[in-house]
Structure formats: structure tokens, C-alpha cells
Design an enzyme around this catalytic site. Structure first.
Site, PDB file in Angstrom:
ATOM      1  N   LYS A 143     -52.433 -10.135   3.060  1.00  0.00           N
ATOM      2  CA  LYS A 143     -51.884  -8.856   2.496  1.00  0.00           C
ATOM      3  C   LYS A 143     -50.586  -8.605   2.992  1.00  0.00           C
ATOM      4  O   LYS A 143     -50.393  -8.866   3.838  1.00  0.00           O
ATOM      5  CB  LYS A 143     -52.881  -7.695   2.873  1.00  0.00           C
ATOM      6  CG  LYS A 143     -52.555  -6.469   2.144  1.00  0.00           C
ATOM      7  CD  LYS A 143     -53.156  -5.021   3.158  1.00  0.00           C
ATOM      8  CE  LYS A 143     -52.568  -3.922   2.572  1.00  0.00           C
ATOM      9  NZ  LYS A 143     -53.240  -2.470   3.198  1.00  0.00           N
ATOM     10  N   GLU A 192     -51.380  10.404   6.922  1.00  0.00           N
ATOM     11  CA  GLU A 192     -51.970   9.459   7.749  1.00  0.00           C
ATOM     12  C   GLU A 192     -51.539   9.572   9.328  1.00  0.00           C
ATOM     13  O   GLU A 192     -50.403   9.363   9.635  1.00  0.00           O
ATOM     14  CB  GLU A 192     -51.388   8.043   7.185  1.00  0.00           C
ATOM     15  CG  GLU A 192     -52.417   6.790   8.036  1.00  0.00           C
ATOM     16  CD  GLU A 192     -52.032   5.550   7.445  1.00  0.00           C
ATOM     17  OE1 GLU A 192     -52.645   4.468   7.966  1.00  0.00           O
ATOM     18  OE2 GLU A 192     -51.310   5.375   6.350  1.00  0.00           O
ATOM     19  N   GLU A 236     -59.057  -3.791   0.636  1.00  0.00           N
ATOM     20  CA  GLU A 236     -57.580  -3.453   1.127  1.00  0.00           C
ATOM     21  C   GLU A 236     -57.897  -2.515   2.270  1.00  0.00           C
ATOM     22  O   GLU A 236     -57.290  -2.752   3.495  1.00  0.00           O
ATOM     23  CB  GLU A 236     -56.766  -2.870  -0.002  1.00  0.00           C
ATOM     24  CG  GLU A 236     -55.473  -2.570   0.565  1.00  0.00           C
ATOM     25  CD  GLU A 236     -54.533  -1.848  -0.291  1.00  0.00           C
ATOM     26  OE1 GLU A 236     -53.504  -1.141  -0.061  1.00  0.00           O
ATOM     27  OE2 GLU A 236     -54.783  -2.036  -1.580  1.00  0.00           O
ATOM     28  N   GLU A 372     -48.015   2.981  -8.553  1.00  0.00           N
ATOM     29  CA  GLU A 372     -48.515   3.458  -7.504  1.00  0.00           C
ATOM     30  C   GLU A 372     -47.449   3.981  -6.631  1.00  0.00           C
ATOM     31  O   GLU A 372     -47.463   4.858  -5.786  1.00  0.00           O
ATOM     32  CB  GLU A 372     -49.577   2.350  -6.499  1.00  0.00           C
ATOM     33  CG  GLU A 372     -50.134   2.917  -5.168  1.00  0.00           C
ATOM     34  CD  GLU A 372     -50.863   2.217  -4.305  1.00  0.00           C
ATOM     35  OE1 GLU A 372     -50.903   2.054  -3.326  1.00  0.00           O
ATOM     36  OE2 GLU A 372     -51.646   1.507  -5.204  1.00  0.00           O
TER      37      GLU A 372
END
Length: 392
Positions: A143, A192, A236, A372
Site C-alpha cells: 500500500k 485522526e 486498507e 477521495e
């Protein structure tokens, strides 16, 4: 007046924030306003400056204590690249208050921003994602997170009203404004939490897997349900939550990791979320030491870390700087909070730069990843009054 004081509300501290003179960090636990600079944490001089960052911060806090300075807290930001210099200071004065509260929509600030220039152009970003997908399928890494930027030239930009708008719009997140010196400010509203330590309790909240929200309540619920059911997004997300848990287990005597992700919403995005909690085994391990051990997570870099970082260097068209680094504070007792530096911008004499990224895996679609990043840019674009700007 003492160097440390407590304000009644976070709103008072938001009102007192002055770019160039102070830095602000607001979270669900409270708000900090750092004014002036008593002592700056010196640069490392090492290729991996993050490795000894906690030690250097401890040394600076020791200097402050030995000199009788009342503030025993370091605040600021750490960049994405391990060799880049962090911007961390012991402030001259530190004011603490309650967490921000939601406020009704206010008149949009007049920012004076002109045209927005994407870096790279949208087609360049799609090409980079396609290249990354090809490299992933050939086994070079699993990734990678690829970012893009928007640049606008503007003079005399004042981030203060934008910061206040961000805090009122998403009070459950982490709003920040860090004075970087030379007329530059890093500001944003991150959803986050990288890691927090309060006493013996450690908390991390990795996010990975995202979907844009909709103004239509029915469509908004549909998008949330689709994200929670998405095999691609759950895969993910697992990369991130499993790595965060693996790192924290090295420092915690106990750790609780939910078996399934949950949904968390900001004003513009849905995210898959896992709240990880534990008890620190050694109280000498500070919140910053935990943060540097975790940084960068697969949510902002990829996996394996070094291969993903190398891909970012090849495929991205700009230097991330503080974007996808970490921002927050730590005190002499080791308590602190560090958020992932996303949904952010850097303003300076040469203009303003906004950033957003998306996680790329083997079945990623370049057009979907571009969409996104556009949705994620909406956090700052809305606060700047540019929600209708053509950035895709």
C-alpha cells in the site's frame, strides 16, 4: 501574570489566537494556547531526526525546569520526512481551556484567495495512482498513500478566522495552528489521533478507508453503510490498525483492540475508525516517544514503510513538509496528545498550500482516489469559502 494559566472556555482561547504570536491546539479533551517562545527544541543533525526527538524534548524540558520556567510543556509540529527539522518549542506562556464547542455557521471570512492551482494536475495524479497500482501488483509494496496539493497566491492572508471556523465546525476533531516562523503558519482540523497518553492510559485512533458525505440524509446513510461493508476499505483499514496495535504492544502492559472497525464522521467525510486503548508499562515512555514510534503509520505512508516512502518520493510532485507529520504537545510528566497532520494547509508570504491524500492498494481506481482527495480537500475549502472551486 504567571506563565501558565487556565481560561474558562476554549472559545476564549480561540478568540485569543494571534498568528505569528501564538500557536493553538484544540482537542475533545481541551484547548491549549501557546504564546511566545521561551526555548526551541534544537535540530538533530541526524538523517533520522525523529529517532532522538523524545530525548531532545526531554532535555529542553529539563532546561526549562532548571531555569525555573513555569511552563513544562512542548508544543508544535513534526514533519513527515525523518530528516526534516521539527518545529517544537517551550512557550513563554501557556493557557489552557475547555474543548471547543460546535457553533452555528458563521459568515465566511474574506480570505482574498484567487485561483487554485493543483500540484500535480488531476491527470498527473491519476497517472501516479495508476503507476502505484502497477507497482503494487508487481509486489514492490502492499500500500502507498499518494497526496496532491492546491496552491493559491495571496498576500496578507489571516488564518485566524479560518482556524476558528474549523474548530466550530468539527469540535470533536483536532484543530491546530502552529506558528512556523518567517510569517508561515501550519493550520487545519485533523480527524485522526495518532496517540495520546494521560497518566497510564494510552489511546490511539487510526483512520483508514473514507467516503465523502452527502447533504442528502438518505444518501449520506447509504454511503456510510457502503463504506462499512467495503472489502477494499476494510482491507486498507486493517493495514493501519494492525500496525498501530503491534507498535503499542511493545510499550503497553495491556491493550484493547476492537475486532471490527466503526464509523466516524466529520463535516465532509466518513471514515473507518478503530479506537485502541491500553495501559503504559513504563511511565517514563512519553506521549511523544509513543508518537515517534508509530509515525508514519500506513494511513499516511503505506506498507512496508520504507518501500512506500520511496514510492512517495518517486510519484509525488511536491515536498510534503509538515503534511502527514504530527502535531500536538507533551509535558514533563509524559502526558500529551499528537494528531496526524491531515486536513491542513500551510500559509506564508508566497501563498497558501492545501493538501490531501488517499491510500492506494492493488484494486484502487485512479478516478476514485482523485475523487477521495477532492472530498478531503473540502474541509479546508469549506472553511475558506471555496467549496465550489473546481479542483478535480
Amino acid at each position: 501574570m504567571t506563565a501558565v494559566s487556565t481560561a474558562t472556555t476554549g472559545a476564549q482561547l480561540l478568540a485569543g489566537y494571534q498568528p505569528g504570536e501564538s500557536s493553538l491546539f484544540a482537542s475533545p479533551r481541551g484547548t491549549l494556547l501557546a504564546e511566545g517562545t521561551y526555548f526551541a527544541v534544537p535540530p538533530s543533525g541526524r538523517a533520522d531526526g525523529h529517532a532522538d526527538l523524545a530525548r531532545r524534548v526531554d532535555a529542553v524540558l529539563g532546561v526549562a525546569e532548571a531555569a525555573g520556567h513555569e511552563v513544562r510543556t512542548v508544543v508544535g509540529a513534526v514533519p513527515f520526512a525523518p530528516g526534516a527539522a521539527a518545529h517544537l518549542i517551550v512557550p513563554q506562556r501557556l493557557r489552557r481551556g475547555s474543548a471547543p464547542t460546535a457553533v452555528p455557521p458563521q459568515p465566511r471570512p474574506s480570505t482574498g484567495l484567487g485561483a487554485l492551482y493543483p500540484v500535480p494536475a488531476p491527470e498527473g495524479y491519476r497517472d501516479a495512482v495508476a503507476q502505484a497500482v502497477d507497482e503494487i501488483r508487481r509486489g514492490q509494496y502492499t500500500k502507498v498513500v499518494l497526496a496532491r496539493s492546491l496552491h493559491a497566491q495571496v498576500s496578507g492572508f489571516d488564518p485566524a478566522p479560518v482556524v476558528r471556523a474549523l474548530a466550530g465546525r468539527d469540535p470533536g476533531g483536532y484543530t491546530f495552528a502552529v506558528d512556523l516562523g518567517a510569517g508561515r503558519t501550519l493550520f487545519g482540523a485533523s480527524p485522526e489521533l495518532l496517540v495520546a497518553r494521560h497518566g497510564r492510559t494510552v489511546t490511539a485512533n487510526p483512520l483508514a478507508g473514507s467516503a465523502a458525505r452527502s447533504a442528502d440524509p438518505v444518501e449520506d446513510r447509504r454511503r456510510a453503510a457502503a463504506l462499512l461493508a467495503s472489502a477494499k476499505d476494510r482491507h486498507e483499514h486493517a493495514f493501519v490498525s494492525e500496525q498501530v496495535a503491534a507498535v503499542l504492544r511493545r510499550y503497553c502492559s495491556s491493550l484493547t483492540v476492537p475486532a471490527e472497525p466503526s464509523l466516524v464522521a466529520t463535516a465532509t467525510m466518513w471514515h473507518l475508525s478503530t479506537v485502541i486503548t491500553g495501559e503504559i508499562a513504563d511511565p517514563a515512555i512519553s506521549a511523544l516517544a509513543l508518537a515517534t514510534a508509530l509515525h508514519p503509520t500506513p494511513a499516511v505512508c503505506g506498507t512496508p514503510t520504507e518501500a512506500a516512502r520511496a514510492a512517495i518520493g518517486r510519484l509525488e510532485a511536491f515536498d510534503r513538509g509538515f503534511y502527514t507529520g504530527m502535531v500536538g504537545w507533551v509535558d514533563a510528566s509524559g502526558d500529551g496528545e499528537w494528531a496526524v497532520t491531515i486536513r491542513c494547509a500551510t500559509a506564508g508570504p508566497d501563498g497558501i498550500d492545501l493538501y490531501a491524500g488517499a491510500g492506494v492498494v492493488a484494486d484502487s481506481d485512479p478516478a476514485a482516489e482523485l475523487a477521495e482527495t477532492t472530498a478531503k480537500l473540502g474541509t479546508l475549502l469549506n472553511a475558506l469559502g471555496l467549496e465550489n472551486a473546481d479542483v478535480a
